[in-house]
Design a protein around this motif. Structure first.
Motif, PDB file in Angstrom:
ATOM      1  N   ARG A  29       0.829  -1.204   0.000  1.00  0.00           N
ATOM      2  CA  ARG A  29       0.000   0.000   0.000  1.00  0.00           C
ATOM      3  C   ARG A  29       0.866   1.257   0.000  1.00  0.00           C
ATOM      4  NH1 ARG A  29      -2.755  -0.993   4.157  1.00  0.00           N
ATOM      5  NH2 ARG A  29      -1.756   0.361   5.697  1.00  0.00           N
ATOM      6  N   ARG A  30       1.928   1.250   0.813  1.00  0.00           N
ATOM      7  CA  ARG A  30       2.811   2.421   0.875  1.00  0.00           C
ATOM      8  C   ARG A  30       3.519   2.649  -0.461  1.00  0.00           C
ATOM      9  NH1 ARG A  30       5.469   1.527   6.913  1.00  0.00           N
ATOM     10  NH2 ARG A  30       3.631   2.240   8.087  1.00  0.00           N
ATOM     11  N   VAL A  31       3.988   1.567  -1.066  1.00  0.00           N
ATOM     12  CA  VAL A  31       4.669   1.709  -2.352  1.00  0.00           C
ATOM     13  C   VAL A  31       3.695   2.226  -3.421  1.00  0.00           C
ATOM     14  CG1 VAL A  31       5.780   0.455  -4.252  1.00  0.00           C
ATOM     15  CG2 VAL A  31       6.431  -0.035  -1.889  1.00  0.00           C
ATOM     16  N   ALA A  32       2.517   1.594  -3.491  1.00  0.00           N
ATOM     17  CA  ALA A  32       1.547   1.965  -4.525  1.00  0.00           C
ATOM     18  C   ALA A  32       1.103   3.411  -4.376  1.00  0.00           C
ATOM     19  CB  ALA A  32       0.344   1.022  -4.473  1.00  0.00           C
ATOM     20  N   ARG A  33       0.858   3.819  -3.120  1.00  0.00           N
ATOM     21  CA  ARG A  33       0.414   5.197  -2.894  1.00  0.00           C
ATOM     22  C   ARG A  33       1.530   6.190  -3.182  1.00  0.00           C
ATOM     23  NH1 ARG A  33      -2.436   5.476   2.860  1.00  0.00           N
ATOM     24  NH2 ARG A  33      -2.787   7.625   2.189  1.00  0.00           N
ATOM     25  N   ALA A  34       2.757   5.826  -2.830  1.00  0.00           N
ATOM     26  CA  ALA A  34       3.888   6.719  -3.107  1.00  0.00           C
ATOM     27  C   ALA A  34       4.106   6.871  -4.596  1.00  0.00           C
ATOM     28  CB  ALA A  34       5.143   6.185  -2.430  1.00  0.00           C
ATOM     29  N   LEU A  35       3.944   5.785  -5.360  1.00  0.00           N
ATOM     30  CA  LEU A  35       4.090   5.857  -6.817  1.00  0.00           C
ATOM     31  C   LEU A  35       3.000   6.720  -7.429  1.00  0.00           C
ATOM     32  CD1 LEU A  35       5.017   2.157  -7.673  1.00  0.00           C
ATOM     33  CD2 LEU A  35       6.500   4.152  -7.913  1.00  0.00           C
ATOM     34  N   THR A  36       1.779   6.566  -6.945  1.00  0.00           N
ATOM     35  CA  THR A  36       0.655   7.334  -7.479  1.00  0.00           C
ATOM     36  C   THR A  36       0.777   8.813  -7.146  1.00  0.00           C
ATOM     37  OG1 THR A  36      -0.785   5.399  -7.278  1.00  0.00           O
ATOM     38  CG2 THR A  36      -1.856   7.546  -7.501  1.00  0.00           C
ATOM     39  N   SER A  37       1.158   9.112  -5.912  1.00  0.00           N
ATOM     40  CA  SER A  37       1.198  10.499  -5.446  1.00  0.00           C
ATOM     41  C   SER A  37       2.493  11.210  -5.788  1.00  0.00           C
ATOM     42  CB  SER A  37       1.007  10.540  -3.923  1.00  0.00           C
ATOM     43  OG  SER A  37       2.125   9.940  -3.277  1.00  0.00           O
ATOM     44  N   GLY A  38       3.555  10.436  -6.055  1.00  0.00           N
ATOM     45  CA  GLY A  38       4.869  11.048  -6.258  1.00  0.00           C
ATOM     46  C   GLY A  38       5.565  11.371  -4.966  1.00  0.00           C
ATOM     47  N   ALA A  39       5.073  10.837  -3.838  1.00  0.00           N
ATOM     48  CA  ALA A  39       5.666  11.149  -2.534  1.00  0.00           C
ATOM     49  C   ALA A  39       7.114  10.692  -2.435  1.00  0.00           C
ATOM     50  CB  ALA A  39       4.833  10.495  -1.421  1.00  0.00           C
ATOM     51  N   TYR A  40       7.484   9.630  -3.146  1.00  0.00           N
ATOM     52  CA  TYR A  40       8.864   9.140  -3.083  1.00  0.00           C
ATOM     53  C   TYR A  40       9.857  10.158  -3.630  1.00  0.00           C
ATOM     54  CZ  TYR A  40       8.745   8.267  -8.136  1.00  0.00           C
ATOM     55  OH  TYR A  40       8.666   8.409  -9.491  1.00  0.00           O
ATOM     56  N   ARG A  41       9.364  11.120  -4.394  1.00  0.00           N
ATOM     57  CA  ARG A  41      10.232  12.159  -4.933  1.00  0.00           C
ATOM     58  C   ARG A  41      10.584  13.191  -3.877  1.00  0.00           C
ATOM     59  NH1 ARG A  41       9.645  12.112 -10.681  1.00  0.00           N
ATOM     60  NH2 ARG A  41      10.515  14.212 -10.750  1.00  0.00           N
ATOM     61  N   ARG A  42       9.791  13.286  -2.803  1.00  0.00           N
ATOM     62  CA  ARG A  42       9.986  14.314  -1.792  1.00  0.00           C
ATOM     63  C   ARG A  42      10.629  13.792  -0.504  1.00  0.00           C
ATOM     64  NH1 ARG A  42       4.814  14.878  -3.473  1.00  0.00           N
ATOM     65  NH2 ARG A  42       3.940  14.170  -1.486  1.00  0.00           N
ATOM     66  N   ARG A  43      10.454  12.494  -0.207  1.00  0.00           N
ATOM     67  CA  ARG A  43      10.949  11.985   1.071  1.00  0.00           C
ATOM     68  C   ARG A  43      11.105  10.484   1.011  1.00  0.00           C
ATOM     69  NH1 ARG A  43       6.357  10.063   3.838  1.00  0.00           N
ATOM     70  NH2 ARG A  43       4.401  10.708   2.880  1.00  0.00           N
ATOM     71  N   ARG A  47       5.664  23.069  -3.291  1.00  0.00           N
ATOM     72  CA  ARG A  47       6.368  22.306  -4.323  1.00  0.00           C
ATOM     73  C   ARG A  47       7.625  23.032  -4.770  1.00  0.00           C
ATOM     74  NH1 ARG A  47       2.639  20.316  -9.025  1.00  0.00           N
ATOM     75  NH2 ARG A  47       4.428  18.956  -9.330  1.00  0.00           N
ATOM     76  N   ALA A  48       7.550  24.355  -4.858  1.00  0.00           N
ATOM     77  CA  ALA A  48       8.698  25.123  -5.325  1.00  0.00           C
ATOM     78  C   ALA A  48       9.860  25.062  -4.353  1.00  0.00           C
ATOM     79  CB  ALA A  48       8.289  26.577  -5.568  1.00  0.00           C
ATOM     80  N   LEU A  49       9.559  24.915  -3.046  1.00  0.00           N
ATOM     81  CA  LEU A  49      10.623  24.885  -2.040  1.00  0.00           C
ATOM     82  C   LEU A  49      11.341  23.543  -1.998  1.00  0.00           C
ATOM     83  CD1 LEU A  49       8.859  26.802   0.865  1.00  0.00           C
ATOM     84  CD2 LEU A  49      10.734  27.623  -0.559  1.00  0.00           C
ATOM     85  N   GLY A  50      10.704  22.504  -2.461  1.00  0.00           N
ATOM     86  CA  GLY A  50      11.324  21.179  -2.434  1.00  0.00           C
ATOM     87  C   GLY A  50      12.411  21.060  -3.502  1.00  0.00           C
ATOM     88  N   ARG A  51      13.364  20.169  -3.257  1.00  0.00           N
ATOM     89  CA  ARG A  51      14.423  19.941  -4.243  1.00  0.00           C
ATOM     90  C   ARG A  51      13.913  18.978  -5.303  1.00  0.00           C
ATOM     91  NH1 ARG A  51      19.912  18.318  -1.285  1.00  0.00           N
ATOM     92  NH2 ARG A  51      18.512  17.010  -0.061  1.00  0.00           N
ATOM     93  N   PRO A  52      14.008  19.352  -6.571  1.00  0.00           N
ATOM     94  CA  PRO A  52      13.575  18.425  -7.629  1.00  0.00           C
ATOM     95  C   PRO A  52      14.348  17.106  -7.566  1.00  0.00           C
ATOM     96  CG  PRO A  52      13.877  20.637  -8.514  1.00  0.00           C
ATOM     97  CD  PRO A  52      14.409  20.660  -7.121  1.00  0.00           C
ATOM     98  N   TYR A  53      13.627  16.042  -7.873  1.00  0.00           N
ATOM     99  CA  TYR A  53      14.183  14.687  -7.781  1.00  0.00           C
ATOM    100  C   TYR A  53      14.353  14.115  -9.185  1.00  0.00           C
ATOM    101  CZ  TYR A  53      13.824   9.555  -7.232  1.00  0.00           C
ATOM    102  OH  TYR A  53      14.013   8.189  -7.308  1.00  0.00           O
ATOM    103  N   PHE A  54      15.432  13.366  -9.395  1.00  0.00           N
ATOM    104  CA  PHE A  54      15.588  12.627 -10.635  1.00  0.00           C
ATOM    105  C   PHE A  54      16.384  11.359 -10.363  1.00  0.00           C
ATOM    106  CE2 PHE A  54      19.208  15.516 -10.432  1.00  0.00           C
ATOM    107  CZ  PHE A  54      20.288  14.763 -10.875  1.00  0.00           C
ATOM    108  N   GLU A  55      16.579  10.554 -11.397  1.00  0.00           N
ATOM    109  CA  GLU A  55      17.319   9.302 -11.250  1.00  0.00           C
ATOM    110  C   GLU A  55      18.463   9.254 -12.249  1.00  0.00           C
ATOM    111  OE1 GLU A  55      14.426   6.113 -11.341  1.00  0.00           O
ATOM    112  OE2 GLU A  55      13.340   6.960  -9.634  1.00  0.00           O
ATOM    113  N   VAL A  56      19.534   8.607 -11.848  1.00  0.00           N
ATOM    114  CA  VAL A  56      20.731   8.465 -12.678  1.00  0.00           C
ATOM    115  C   VAL A  56      20.888   6.996 -13.033  1.00  0.00           C
ATOM    116  CG1 VAL A  56      23.242   8.696 -12.760  1.00  0.00           C
ATOM    117  CG2 VAL A  56      21.861  10.454 -11.616  1.00  0.00           C
ATOM    118  N   LEU A  57      20.975   6.721 -14.323  1.00  0.00           N
ATOM    119  CA  LEU A  57      21.132   5.350 -14.791  1.00  0.00           C
ATOM    120  C   LEU A  57      22.628   5.037 -14.908  1.00  0.00           C
ATOM    121  CD1 LEU A  57      19.244   3.016 -15.831  1.00  0.00           C
ATOM    122  CD2 LEU A  57      19.832   3.781 -18.132  1.00  0.00           C
TER     123      LEU A  57
END
Length: 917
Positions: free
Chosen positions: A96-110, A135-145
Motif C-alpha cells: 500500500r505504501r509503495v503503490a500510494r507513493a508511486l501514485t502520489s509522487g511522494a517518493y520524490r519528496r521523502r 512544491r517550489a521549495l522542495g528539491r527536484p528529484y531525478f534518477e541516474v542510470l
C-alpha cells in the motif's frame, strides 16, 4: 481499474500500449489483492486464487522494476519474501505504501518507509495538490542510470559512494539505477522518465536478459537502424553514449573508460558531457551530474523577471498597471487584483526599463533564453514571439520571399500563410492535398504532387524564381509528412530551396524518439551530416548517371537524391502554447538555415521588427522560458503519457460494443490512402491482433497519423460535427474541443491530459450511446426514418471536396505553370467598383456550367472545416459552387449572406489584363 482476483482474468500484457501503463495498473492490482488477502485469508479456494494472483503480479513487475530507483530491487525482494512467508499484514502495509507513493509522487519528496514495523503517519498527497510554494521549495528529484555489469557487492559500493558525496546545499536530489547492458540502458531511458543522466562504465555488456515483450518493443526500431550485434566489446561504452544521444538527446551522459585518450578523442560520443578515465572521482562525478541538470533547469528570463518583481522601484514610465499601482489604488477594480494575485503586476514593466532585456534587440536574459530554446529544439537559432504562430509565419515569409518569387503552398494550410503571400507579393503555386470526401477533410500534399509542380516549373524555365516550399506538419487532423523524403527529393530538383514547415501543432514532437524523426529541425541536422558523407556523394553520382536524359515520368517514380552541395535551409514555426506549456500566443521560430548569416539575417531582423510589438508581454516570454525548461527535463515523460492517453481512447472505442454502434475512431487506413502507407499497417490497435509496431509505420510510410489526434466519426449519431461539439460535448458535459468536420469531431490529448479525463470522455460517449439506444427504442416508425435519413445524409451523401481550380489569366504570367499573383488580386478588390455580388442560386450554376469565368475577389473560408475554398484571383468552378451550396455550417468567412458571393467585374479583369500586356 476493477481488479478480478484471478490470474486468468487479469488484463494481459498485450492489452497495454506501454510498460508505464502496465506498471501503474499492476501495482494498483497488487495493492487490492494484498488487501483482499488480509480480509479473506490465504486458505481455501479463494485464498489460493488470491495467492496465485499476487505471485503473477509480482512476476509481471519483476522485470519492470529493474529500471526504477523506487521501490528498488532490495524492497521488491523484501515484498517477495513477505509473500513467501505468508506475512500478509506486513505485505499489505508495504505494498500500500509503495503503490500510494508511486501514485502520489511522494517518493520524490521523502524517504518512504516500507517495512511493516516502520510507522508512516504523513499524508501521501498527490504532488499536483500541494500548494505551489510548497512544491517550489522542495528539491527536484531525478534518477541516474548507471550502466555496468556489477555484482551485488560492487553495486552497493557504487550506491554508497554516490550517497556519501551528497551535500545539503545540492539544488537537486537523485537516486541511482544500475543496469548491466547497453540494451538495458536503452530500455531504461525509453521507459524510466525519471532518468536525467546516464553513467556508462567499462564493465557493461551488450545484451539484456530481460525478455518481457512490452519492454523489448522499445528496442525494435533501433535494432532495425543500428547494427548493435556487430559491436566489439571495446565499442560498447562509446556506442552507448552515441545511442543515448540519438534516442534521448536531452539527457546528459558520462563515460568512464580505461581506454587511452587518443582512442576516445575521435569517436562520436553523442552528447557525452565528460569522460572520466580509469577510476572515477565520485565527488567530481556528482558535481558534474548536478551541473548538467542545472544547465537545463536554468531559466534566464523567468529568473530575471522574478528578481525584478522583488525590487523596490518608483514607477515613472508609461504603464500605470506596473507594480499593480493602478489596481491597488482603485475602488472599482479590486476584483481583478484579487483574481490574478500580486505577482503578475509586480512583474510588469516597460521594455525600456527594469534591466529585463528587449525582445526586439535581445542581449541579456532573453537572448540567453532563446539560445537555450535553440539547444532544446535542435535549431541553430530560435526566436520568441508573443503574438502567435500566425505572426511567426508572416515574419518568415516576409524575410525570405521577395515580390515575384514563386512559393509552393499547401492550399488548405492556415490562413496566415495565404495572407503572408499577399504581404510578400509572392506568386503562389497552390498544391492540392489528397481529399477525404467521406469525412469532409483534406489529408496532406503527396510527394508526387510537390515533385510534379517543381518539374513543371523547371520545364517552363522558372525554377530560378522558385523560392520556398511551405507545408503544414502536422496538419490539424494529425497527418504527418515524411519530412526527410520531401526535403531530399525537392533539393534534388532545386538545391537551394527554402522550406517552411508550419509545426504549430507539433512542438511536442521533439521530445519523443518516434516523433522526432519527422520534425523539421531533426531532419535538417541529419541532412547536414548526410550531405558531407562520401557514401552520399557516391550515391548521388551513381544516380546522376542512371537518370541522364530521364523524362518526367522516370523522375517522378524515382526516389531522388540531393546533390552534396545542396543547401539545408529549413524554418519551423511552432505554437508553444498549443501543445506545450506557455501562455496564449507564446510561439517560437526555429531556424536551421546554412545561408541565414550571409543572406537572411538582416531581412529577418526587419521582418521581425515589422510584426513584433514594441511592448511585448513579459509574462508570455517568461512562460516560453519555463516551458523550455519543462520539456528538457520532463518532456519525454509528458509526451509519453499524452500518447498513452490517446491510445487508451482508441482502444476503448474499438472494443466497446455499444460505442461501436454510433461512433468510430478513424484509423490510419481511414485517413491515409493505401498507396501512402508502405508498411501496410492500417490501424494502431486491432481487437484481434493488438497493438501495431509504430516504429515500422513511422520509418517507412509517406504519411503517418499522429496518434494523439483522435478523430471520432459521429455521423452515426445523427448529429453533425458542429452540433455534437456544441450541444452535446460543450453545453451538456463541459468537454472542450477545437475542430469538427461535417461528420466528425477531433479530440486532442496533450501533455496536461490525465487518465481521469480519458475515463470521463469514455463515460460521456457511453452515456450518449445509451441515450440514443433509449430514444430509438421508444421511437415511432416515422421518427426512426427521420433518424436514419439524418445519418445517411451525414455518412453517405457528403458533398465532394473541390480541388483548387486555377488563377485567372489576369493574375498569371503564363498558362503552362499554375502560379498566380495573389497580391494583385487582393488589392484589386479594395476598390468596390471592381467587384460585384452574386447569389448562390441555380442561375449562377448555369452560368458557370455554360463556361462563363467568374473570379473570386475574396478569401472564402467555411468554418468548419476552416480552409479557404476560394482565394482572391481564383476562378470559381462548378464543383466549388456545389460544395458551397451543400454546406450547412454556421460561418463562411468572406461571404456576405445578404449580398452573395463577391467576384471581380469583367471590366476590372479586362483592364488588368491590358495593363499587364
Amino acid at each position: 481499474m476493477n481488479v478480478q482476483h484471478d490470474s486468468h482474468k487479469l488484463p494481459s500484457v498485450s492489452d497495454y500500449y506501454s510498460a508505464t501503463q502496465l506498471r501503474a495498473d499492476r501495482w494498483s492490482a497488487l495493492r487490492e489483492t494484498a488487501e483482499s488477502m488480509l480480509v479473506h485469508g490465504v486458505e481455501g479456494r479463494k485464498g489460493s486464487k488470491l495467492l496465485k494472483t499476487a505471485e503473477t503480479l509480482l512476476d509481471a513487475l519483476a522485470p519492470i522494476e529493474l529500471y526504477w530507483a523506487f521501490p528498488g530491487g532490495q524492497v521488491f525482494d523484501h515484498l517477495r519474501k513477505l509473500l513467501e512467508q505468508r506475512s500478509i499484514e506486513d505485505l499489505s502495509i508495504s505494498v500500500r505504501r509503495v503503490a500510494r507513493a508511486l501514485t502520489s509522487g511522494a517518493y520524490r519528496r521523502r524517504k518512504i518507509p516500507v517495512g511493516g514495523e516502520e510507522t508512516d503517519n504523513e499524508d501521501y498527497e498527490d504532488e499536483s495538490t500541494l500548494a505551489p510554494e510548497d512544491r517550489a521549495l522542495g528539491r527536484p528529484y531525478f534518477e541516474v542510470l548507471i550502466v555496468d555489469n556489477v555484482n551485488e557487492q560492487q553495486e552497493r559500493f557504487l550506491r554508497n559512494n554516490l550517497h556519501r558525496v551528497r551535500r545539503a546545499e545540492d539544488p537537486f536530489i537523485y537516486e541511482p539505477v544500475i543496469v548491466p547492458s547497453l540494451e538495458d540502458a536503452l530500455m531504461g531511458i525509453l521507459f524510466n522518465h525519471n532518468v536525467q543522466a546516464v553513467i556508462v562504465r567499462p564493465g557493461l555488456v551488450l545484451k539484456s536478459k530481460n525478455v518481457l515483450p512490452i519492454l523489448q518493443q522499445y528496442l525494435n526500431g533501433l535494432n532495425r537502424e543500428e547494427d548493435v550485434d556487430g559491436l566489439e566489446p571495446y565499442e560498447y561504452g562509446p556506442e552507448a553514449c552515441r545511442l543515448i544521444a540519438k534516442v534521448r538527446p536531452e539527457l546528459d551522459a558520462y563515460l568512464i573508460t580505461d581506454r587511452s585518450v587518443e582512442d576516445i578523442a575521435g569517436l562520436d560520443l553523442g552528447r557525452c558531457r565528460r569522460v572520466f578515465y580509469n577510476q572515477e572521482d565520485f565527488l567530481e562525478l556528482h558535481l558534474n551530474i548536478l551541473r548538467g541538470v542545472n544547465r537545463r533547469y536554468k531559466t534566464p528570463f523567468f529568473t530575471a523577471l522574478k528578481e525584478y518583481s522583488k525590487q523596490p522601484t518608483g514607477v515613472f514610465h508609461a504603464m500605470p498597471i506596473s507594480r499593480g499601482k493602478s489596481i491597488s489604488r482603485s475602488h472599482w477594480i479590486q476584483d481583478m487584483g484579487a483574481f490574478y494575485g500580486p505577482n503578475i503586476f509586480l512583474a510588469e514593466t516597460s521594455a525600456t526599463s527594469g534591466g529585463l532585456d528587449s525582445l526586439l534587440e535581445p542581449r541579456g536574459p532573453i537572448k540567453e533564453a532563446q539560445d537555450m530554446a535553440a539547444r532544446a529544439f535542435g535549431s541553430k537559432q530560435t526566436f520568441f514571439a508573443t503574438n502567435g504562430t500566425s505572426t511567426c509565419n508572416k515574419i518568415v515569409v516576409q524575410a525570405l520571399v521577395r515580390p515575384g518569387d514563386i512559393v509552393l503552398v499547401d492550399r488548405d494550410c492556415h490562413k496566415s500563410h495565404h495572407y503572408g503571400m499577399v504581404l510578400a507579393g509572392a506568386n503562389v503555386a497552390y498544391m492540392d492535398s489528397y481529399p477525404l470526401h467521406e469525412y469532409s477533410m483534406y489529408g496532406a500534399v503527396p510527394i508526387h504532387e510537390i515533385k510534379h509542380t517543381l518539374l513543371k516549373l523547371k520545364a517552363a524555365g522558372k525554377l530560378d524564381r522558385v523560392r520556398m516550399v511551405l507545408l503544414t506538419n502536422c496538419t490539424f487532423d494529425g497527418l504527418i509528412y515524411n519530412v526527410e523524403r520531401v526535403m531530399e527529393e525537392c533539393l534534388a530538383i532545386k538545391k537551394d530551396l527554402v522550406f517552411l514547415w508550419d509545426e504549430a501543432w507539433f512542438a511536442f514532437a521533439r521530445f519523443s524518439p518516434t516523433y522526432r524523426q519527422r520534425t523539421a529541425m531533426s531532419v535538417a541536422n541529419a541532412l547536414r551530416e548526410r550531405l558531407r558523407e562520401d557514401s552520399h556523394k557516391a550515391a548521388w553520382e551513381a544516380q546522376q548517371v542512371a537518370l541522364k536524359d530521364a523524362d518526367e515520368d522516370t523522375l517522378m517514380q524515382t526516389r531522388l537524391i540531393p546533390p552534396p552541395d545542396a543547401r539545408v535551409r529549413v524554418y519551423a514555426t511552432q505554437s508553444t502554447h498549443k501543445t506545450l506549456t506557455s501562455l496564449r500566443q507564446g510561439s517560437m521560430i526555429h531556424v536551421n538555415d546554412m545561408d541565414f548569416k550571409g543572406e537572411v539575417e538582416q531581412a529577418f531582423h526587419e521582418a521581425y521588427m515589422t510584426h513584433t510589438s514594441t511592448s511585448p508581454n513579459y509574462q508570455i516570454i517568461a512562460s516560453l522560458d519555463v516551458g523550455r525548461r519543462q520539456v528538457e527535463l520532463e518532456g519525454f515523460e509528458f509526451v509519453q503519457r499524452q500518447i498513452e492517453s490517446a491510445m487508451a481512447i482508441r482502444r476503448a472505442v474499438a472494443t466497446h460494443p455499444l460505442l461501436q454502434k454510433y461512433f468510430k475512431v478513424l484509423t490510419p487506413a481511414d485517413m491515409i490512402p493505401e498507396n501512402y502507407r508502405e508498411s501496410g499497417i492500417s490501424s494502431y490497435y486491432d481487437q484481434h491482433d493488438g497493438w501495431s509496431d509504430k516504429w515500422e509505420i513511422w520509418a517507412q510510410d509517406e504519411f503517418v497519423l499522429d496518434p494523439t489526434r483522435v478523430t471520432l466519426a459521429v455521423g452515426g449519431t445523427g448529429w453533425d460535427g458542429d452540433t455534437f461539439k456544441t450541444k452535446i460535448l460543450m453545453d451538456k458535459y463541459g468537454i472542450q474541443i477545437n475542430k469538427t468536420s461535417r461528420n466528425s469531431v477531433l479530440f486532442m490529448t496533450n501533455i496536461g491530459t490525465t487518465r481521469s479525463s480519458v475515463a470521463y470522455l469514455i463515460e460521456v460517449l457511453v452515456e450518449v450511446a445509451n441515450e440514443l439506444d433509449d430514444l430509438l427504442d421508444d421511437a415511432s416508425k416515422m421518427e426512426r426514418r427521420s433518424f436514419e435519413k439524418r445519418v445517411s445524409a451525414l455518412i453517405e451523401h457528403v458533398p465532394p471536396l473541390p480541388d483548387f481550380s486555377r488563377f485567372h489569366d489576369a493574375f498569371r504570367s503564363g498558362s503552362e505553370t499554375p502560379e498566380g499573383d495573389i497580391r494583385s488580386a487582393f488589392f484589386l478588390a479594395y476598390n468596390e467598383d471592381n467587384c460585384d455580388y452574386f447569389d448562390l442560386d441555380d442561375g449562377l450554376m448555369a452560368r458557370l456550367e455554360a463556361g462563363e469565368e467568374l473570379v473570386s475577389a475574396s478569401f472564402i473560408i467555411p468554418y468548419p472545416p476552416g480552409f479557404p475554398i476560394l482565394v482572391p484571383g481564383q476562378v470559381i468552378s462548378p464543383e466549388i459552387l456545389s460544395f458551397m451550396r451543400a454546406l450547412d455550417v454556421s460561418e463562411i468567412h468572406g461571404y456576405r449572406h445578404d449580398l452573395g458571393l463577391r467576384v471581380f467585374t469583367s471590366e476590372a479583369l479586362t483592364g488588368l489584363s491590358k495593363k499587364a500586356h
